[in-house]
Design an enzyme around this catalytic site. Structure first.
Site, PDB file in Angstrom:
ATOM      1  N   GLY A   1       0.851  -1.195   0.000  1.00 31.93           N
ATOM      2  CA  GLY A   1       0.000   0.000   0.000  1.00 31.93           C
ATOM      3  C   GLY A   1       0.885   1.243   0.000  1.00 31.93           C
ATOM      4  O   GLY A   1       2.050   1.195  -0.390  1.00 31.93           O
TER       5      GLY A   1
ATOM      6  N   ILE B   1       2.323   2.968   2.425  1.00 33.50           N
ATOM      7  CA  ILE B   1       3.546   2.972   3.251  1.00 33.50           C
ATOM      8  C   ILE B   1       4.554   1.971   2.695  1.00 33.50           C
ATOM      9  O   ILE B   1       5.750   2.264   2.594  1.00 33.50           O
ATOM     10  CB  ILE B   1       3.198   2.694   4.737  1.00 33.50           C
ATOM     11  CG1 ILE B   1       2.266   3.794   5.265  1.00 33.50           C
ATOM     12  CG2 ILE B   1       4.479   2.628   5.580  1.00 33.50           C
ATOM     13  CD1 ILE B   1       1.723   3.558   6.667  1.00 33.50           C
TER      14      ILE B   1
ATOM     15  N   SER C   1       0.778  -8.498  -2.690  1.00 30.94           N
ATOM     16  CA  SER C   1      -0.331  -7.548  -2.783  1.00 30.94           C
ATOM     17  C   SER C   1      -1.516  -8.304  -3.364  1.00 30.94           C
ATOM     18  O   SER C   1      -1.325  -9.198  -4.199  1.00 30.94           O
ATOM     19  CB  SER C   1       0.087  -6.396  -3.697  1.00 30.94           C
ATOM     20  OG  SER C   1      -1.046  -5.705  -4.152  1.00 30.94           O
ATOM     21  N   ARG C   2      -2.722  -7.917  -2.921  1.00 32.25           N
ATOM     22  CA  ARG C   2      -3.900  -8.578  -3.504  1.00 32.25           C
ATOM     23  C   ARG C   2      -4.038  -8.222  -4.973  1.00 32.25           C
ATOM     24  O   ARG C   2      -4.464  -9.022  -5.773  1.00 32.25           O
ATOM     25  CB  ARG C   2      -5.162  -8.176  -2.725  1.00 32.25           C
ATOM     26  CG  ARG C   2      -5.368  -9.035  -1.481  1.00 32.25           C
ATOM     27  CD  ARG C   2      -6.495  -8.518  -0.666  1.00 32.25           C
ATOM     28  NE  ARG C   2      -6.245  -7.110  -0.319  1.00 32.25           N
ATOM     29  CZ  ARG C   2      -6.975  -6.410   0.520  1.00 32.25           C
ATOM     30  NH1 ARG C   2      -8.020  -6.947   1.086  1.00 32.25           N
ATOM     31  NH2 ARG C   2      -6.687  -5.155   0.799  1.00 32.25           N
TER      32      ARG C   2
ATOM     33  N   ALA D   1       3.474  -2.088  11.195  1.00 37.76           N
ATOM     34  CA  ALA D   1       2.032  -2.155  10.910  1.00 37.76           C
ATOM     35  C   ALA D   1       1.258  -2.317  12.222  1.00 37.76           C
ATOM     36  O   ALA D   1       0.887  -1.319  12.860  1.00 37.76           O
ATOM     37  CB  ALA D   1       1.763  -3.280   9.924  1.00 37.76           C
ATOM     38  N   ARG D   2       1.030  -3.551  12.625  1.00 30.80           N
ATOM     39  CA  ARG D   2       0.401  -3.836  13.908  1.00 30.80           C
ATOM     40  C   ARG D   2       1.095  -5.063  14.495  1.00 30.80           C
ATOM     41  O   ARG D   2       1.393  -6.033  13.776  1.00 30.80           O
ATOM     42  CB  ARG D   2      -1.097  -4.126  13.744  1.00 30.80           C
ATOM     43  CG  ARG D   2      -1.949  -2.904  13.461  1.00 30.80           C
ATOM     44  CD  ARG D   2      -2.051  -1.961  14.656  1.00 30.80           C
ATOM     45  NE  ARG D   2      -2.879  -0.788  14.398  1.00 30.80           N
ATOM     46  CZ  ARG D   2      -2.433   0.388  13.946  1.00 30.80           C
ATOM     47  NH1 ARG D   2      -1.142   0.563  13.699  1.00 30.80           N
ATOM     48  NH2 ARG D   2      -3.268   1.396  13.784  1.00 30.80           N
TER      49      ARG D   2
ATOM     50  N   GLU E   1       0.675  -3.532  23.510  1.00 26.18           N
ATOM     51  CA  GLU E   1       1.406  -2.276  23.709  1.00 26.18           C
ATOM     52  C   GLU E   1       0.829  -1.572  24.930  1.00 26.18           C
ATOM     53  O   GLU E   1      -0.389  -1.430  24.997  1.00 26.18           O
ATOM     54  CB  GLU E   1       1.257  -1.378  22.477  1.00 26.18           C
ATOM     55  CG  GLU E   1       1.955  -1.950  21.268  1.00 26.18           C
ATOM     56  CD  GLU E   1       1.758  -1.124  20.003  1.00 26.18           C
ATOM     57  OE1 GLU E   1       1.279   0.020  20.105  1.00 26.18           O
ATOM     58  OE2 GLU E   1       2.081  -1.628  18.923  1.00 26.18           O
TER      59      GLU E   1
ATOM     60  N   HIS F   1       5.921   2.502  19.194  1.00 22.88           N
ATOM     61  CA  HIS F   1       4.871   2.869  18.235  1.00 22.88           C
ATOM     62  C   HIS F   1       4.962   4.361  17.898  1.00 22.88           C
ATOM     63  O   HIS F   1       4.019   5.123  18.152  1.00 22.88           O
ATOM     64  CB  HIS F   1       3.480   2.501  18.765  1.00 22.88           C
ATOM     65  CG  HIS F   1       2.472   2.315  17.667  1.00 22.88           C
ATOM     66  ND1 HIS F   1       1.390   1.469  17.770  1.00 22.88           N
ATOM     67  CD2 HIS F   1       2.368   2.876  16.425  1.00 22.88           C
ATOM     68  CE1 HIS F   1       0.674   1.538  16.653  1.00 22.88           C
ATOM     69  NE2 HIS F   1       1.251   2.378  15.826  1.00 22.88           N
ATOM     70  N   ILE F   2       6.105   4.739  17.315  1.00 24.75           N
ATOM     71  CA  ILE F   2       6.345   6.160  17.007  1.00 24.75           C
ATOM     72  C   ILE F   2       6.374   6.427  15.504  1.00 24.75           C
ATOM     73  O   ILE F   2       6.846   7.478  15.063  1.00 24.75           O
ATOM     74  CB  ILE F   2       7.662   6.658  17.653  1.00 24.75           C
ATOM     75  CG1 ILE F   2       8.854   5.777  17.212  1.00 24.75           C
ATOM     76  CG2 ILE F   2       7.548   6.697  19.166  1.00 24.75           C
ATOM     77  CD1 ILE F   2      10.210   6.324  17.647  1.00 24.75           C
TER      78      ILE F   2
HETATM   79  C1  DGY Z   1      -1.730   4.484  12.423  1.00 28.09           C
HETATM   80  O1  DGY Z   1      -2.111   5.607  12.081  1.00 28.09           O
HETATM   81  O2  DGY Z   1      -2.392   3.473  12.221  1.00 28.09           O
HETATM   82  C2  DGY Z   1      -0.408   4.403  13.076  1.00 28.09           C
HETATM   83  O3  DGY Z   1      -0.162   3.159  13.610  1.00 28.09           O
HETATM   84  C3  DGY Z   1      -0.244   5.487  14.126  1.00 28.09           C
HETATM   85  O4  DGY Z   1       1.112   5.643  14.370  1.00 28.09           O
END
Ligand code: DGY
Length: 322
Positions: A157, A159, A179-180, A239-240, A269, A288-289
């Protein structure tokens, strides 16, 4: 005439609060920490809009606690896995997010983590901090080269593309991605190749994760995935945290199944003090910065606030999730 009321999950940049204040009465949760569940359920009572943070779970219980006048939830994030979108749809509550404005900031952090993990910055910094740096070390803290290596982007995507641009353009990396959808423009401009995930895992020197968290991606980078990677691989996750099976990651790092990880996100987190990830010298973890620059956070505040105001006015959201 009474003004609509908005609950804001925590203090956000003033630009967002100012936009809200032009049209609404703003109720900001003032603590440094996220509201507890009961503070949240109380805080949202009677509001017309919620400006939510990714640390707050927004689900049917919250929407019902707010009441039937709730029209909109504007997330202060591009990711919206903290929001039960189905529950919002059922109640005709609009949901917005902040795409686009944190792309560069997050891509920069991904590259920083990649370099830091490849060049063992945590070990070097720890040696300095703990007074173990005695001399210039001809064989010490030797890391990995980046120039001309293969980069695997999981999730091409905005990012993912921004990370690939930096590393293809700056370091001459060959880019593989999953990628899909095919991305002909990406293939053309970066000489990139869309591949199956197994090929990406096996062939990449650096792997950067950029998929949204959903039931399909949760723990998708698991023990089987780490087993397919090179022993010299560096894995970066901005990402997560939940996309990675963290127990499998810890195992892979402990046993040198991979070289290192650079993480902006983890599960949960903040990471508990007892987590082995904190101790592992080959895990460079930051709190998470990814979006934490002045430009990105101001733009996120502005977009989230504009979403909330539009929803309250009954207008289409400028940045809708659905
Ligand atoms: C988001 O916007 O999803 C990011 O993880 C925030 O830093």
């Amino acid at each position: 005439m009474t003004r609509p009321v908005v609950f804001v999950g925590r203090r956000i940049p003033q630009v967002g609060l100012d936009i809200l204040a032009q049209h609404t009465d703003v109720r900001v949760h003032s603590g440094a920490l996220p509201p507890t569940r009961s503070e949240l359920l109380t805080g949202v009572q009677g509001v017309d809009g919620i400006l939510s943070l990714l640390s707050d779970r927004m689900d049917g219980e919250v929407f019902d606690a707010a009441g039937p006048q709730l029209k909109v939830v504007g997330n202060f994030a591009v990711g919206f896995n903290n929001i039960d979108v189905e529950a919002a749809k059922q109640r005709r509550i609009a949901v917005g997010n902040t795409p686009g404005v944190l792309t560069d900031a997050t891509a920069d952090i991904a590259v920083a983590l990649m370099m830091g993990a490849a060049r063992r910055l945590k070990e070097g910094w720890t040696a300095v901090d703990q007074r173990q740096w005695r001399t210039w070390e001809p064989l010490g803290w030797i890391g990995l080269d980046m120039k001309g290596k293969t980069l695997g982007i999981i999730g091409m995507g905005r990012i993912g593309q921004a990370v690939a641009q930096r590393l293809h353009g700056g370091w001459g990396m060959q880019v593989l991605y999953t990628s899909r959808q095919p991305k002909p423009e990406v293939d053309r401009t970066m000489n990139a190749r869309r591949v199956e995930v197994d090929e990406l895992l096996a062939s990449s020197d650096f792997i950067s994760i950029h998929v949204a968290l959903n039931e399909g991606t949760r723990h998708s980078i698991n023990a089987a995935a780490f087993d397919k990677m090179k022993s010299t691989a560096v894995v970066v996750n901005t990402a997560r945290g939940e996309v990675v099976d963290q127990a499998a990651l810890i195992d892979a790092l402990k046993n040198n199944r991979i070289f290192a990880a650079g993480l902006d996100v983890c599960e949960p987190e903040p990471l508990p003090d007892s987590s082995p990830l904190r101790q592992l010298v080959n895990c460079l973890l930051v709190p998470h910065i990814g979006s934490a620059t002045v430009t990105a956070r101001n733009a996120m505040a502005e977009r989230a606030a504009r979403n909330v105001v539009a929803g309250i006015m009954g207008e289409p959201l400028p940045y809708p999730v659905y």
